[in-house]
Design an enzyme around this catalytic site. Sequence first.
Site, PDB file in Angstrom:
ATOM      1  N   GLU A 190      23.965 -69.580  39.877  1.00 45.20           N
ATOM      2  CA  GLU A 190      25.143 -69.187  40.350  1.00 45.20           C
ATOM      3  C   GLU A 190      24.750 -67.689  40.370  1.00 45.20           C
ATOM      4  O   GLU A 190      26.057 -67.225  41.452  1.00 45.20           O
ATOM      5  CB  GLU A 190      26.306 -69.637  39.058  1.00 45.20           C
TER       6      GLU A 190
ATOM      7  N   GLU B 243      17.005 -75.428  35.361  1.00 47.90           N
ATOM      8  CA  GLU B 243      18.861 -76.458  35.381  1.00 47.90           C
ATOM      9  C   GLU B 243      18.974 -76.997  37.102  1.00 47.90           C
ATOM     10  O   GLU B 243      19.136 -75.824  37.965  1.00 47.90           O
ATOM     11  CB  GLU B 243      19.839 -74.856  35.390  1.00 47.90           C
TER      12      GLU B 243
ATOM     13  N   GLY C 151      27.199 -78.907  35.457  1.00 48.34           N
ATOM     14  CA  GLY C 151      29.307 -78.674  35.641  1.00 48.34           C
ATOM     15  C   GLY C 151      29.918 -80.482  36.355  1.00 48.34           C
ATOM     16  O   GLY C 151      31.113 -80.112  36.776  1.00 48.34           O
TER      17      GLY C 151
HETATM   18  P1  13P Z   1      27.116 -77.475  32.633  1.00 44.26           P
HETATM   19  O1  13P Z   1      26.778 -78.428  30.962  1.00 44.26           O
HETATM   20  O2  13P Z   1      28.628 -76.873  33.154  1.00 44.26           O
HETATM   21  O3  13P Z   1      26.492 -77.985  33.577  1.00 44.26           O
HETATM   22  O4  13P Z   1      26.302 -75.999  32.796  1.00 44.26           O
HETATM   23  C1  13P Z   1      24.943 -75.677  32.768  1.00 44.26           C
HETATM   24  C2  13P Z   1      25.010 -74.299  32.981  1.00 44.26           C
HETATM   25  O5  13P Z   1      25.020 -73.475  33.707  1.00 44.26           O
HETATM   26  C3  13P Z   1      24.412 -73.583  31.661  1.00 44.26           C
HETATM   27  O6  13P Z   1      24.471 -72.283  31.807  1.00 44.26           O
END
Ligand code: 13P
Length: 247
Positions: free
Chosen positions: A95, A163, A169
């Site tokens: 992000e 990730e 998400g």
């Molecule tokens: P989620 O577990 O909400 O998919 O997010 C993962 C994340 O970006 C953790 O840094």
Amino acid sequence: MAPRKLAAGNWKMNGDLAALAEIDALVAAHPAPGCEVLVCPPAVLLHPMKARAGTVIALGGQDCHANPSGAHTGDIAAAQLKDVGAAYVILGHSERRADHGETDAAVAAKAAAAHAAGLTAIICVGETEAQRDAGETLAVIAAQLDGSIPARATAANTVIAYEPVWAIGTGRTPTNDQIAEVHGLMRDCLADKVGDAAAVRLLYGGSVKPGNAAEIFAIPHVDGALVGGASLKAADFGAIIAALETA
Ligand code: 13P
């Protein structure tokens, strides 16, 4: 010695003072966890959370600046995170790479600053869905690791989180084989960069929930998780911690 497993929660831009009740509930339910537990809240919650988390839960920031201090309005130095109780800092989350244009070189500079301040850097890598579809996943991960890990990284001051951007998400996760493939590659890549590569903790992140945690923790070279949404509620994060304790 096998690396100590790590259940890490990333609250992202969620939570307020009232949400500290979730930390109270987590500490009450897991007063002596059988794995390391870490919560990375928004920076404004670090200091009040420290009073609740004590020594049961480690705390971390979600970003830091590459410089130790100075005229950088809105930014936070690694030493400032440490000063209010953080032991870790997440760096290079997808992000931040997307929202703030953070490059591998910027992430490496931030990680070096984190190390200099005595923080453990959780360096995040992950492919987009287009990159996976194009068969580029392993090349993307290898390049991100090569560019984002600073000199003098060790198993004590560095954690790597895989990730996949498309799994964050979304409720979607890679197959177990896909996670195993990337984590195996990361272990191999680390051997070129870090002396004690076998001891570096490798986390999986992206839609980890109570229902899939045990299965993910059984995958080779998965030493824990970086959990977003499910870390906001003590009951859900506690269930993930319990799965890691018995993995
Ligand atoms: P989620 O577990 O909400 O998919 O997010 C993962 C994340 O970006 C953790 O840094």
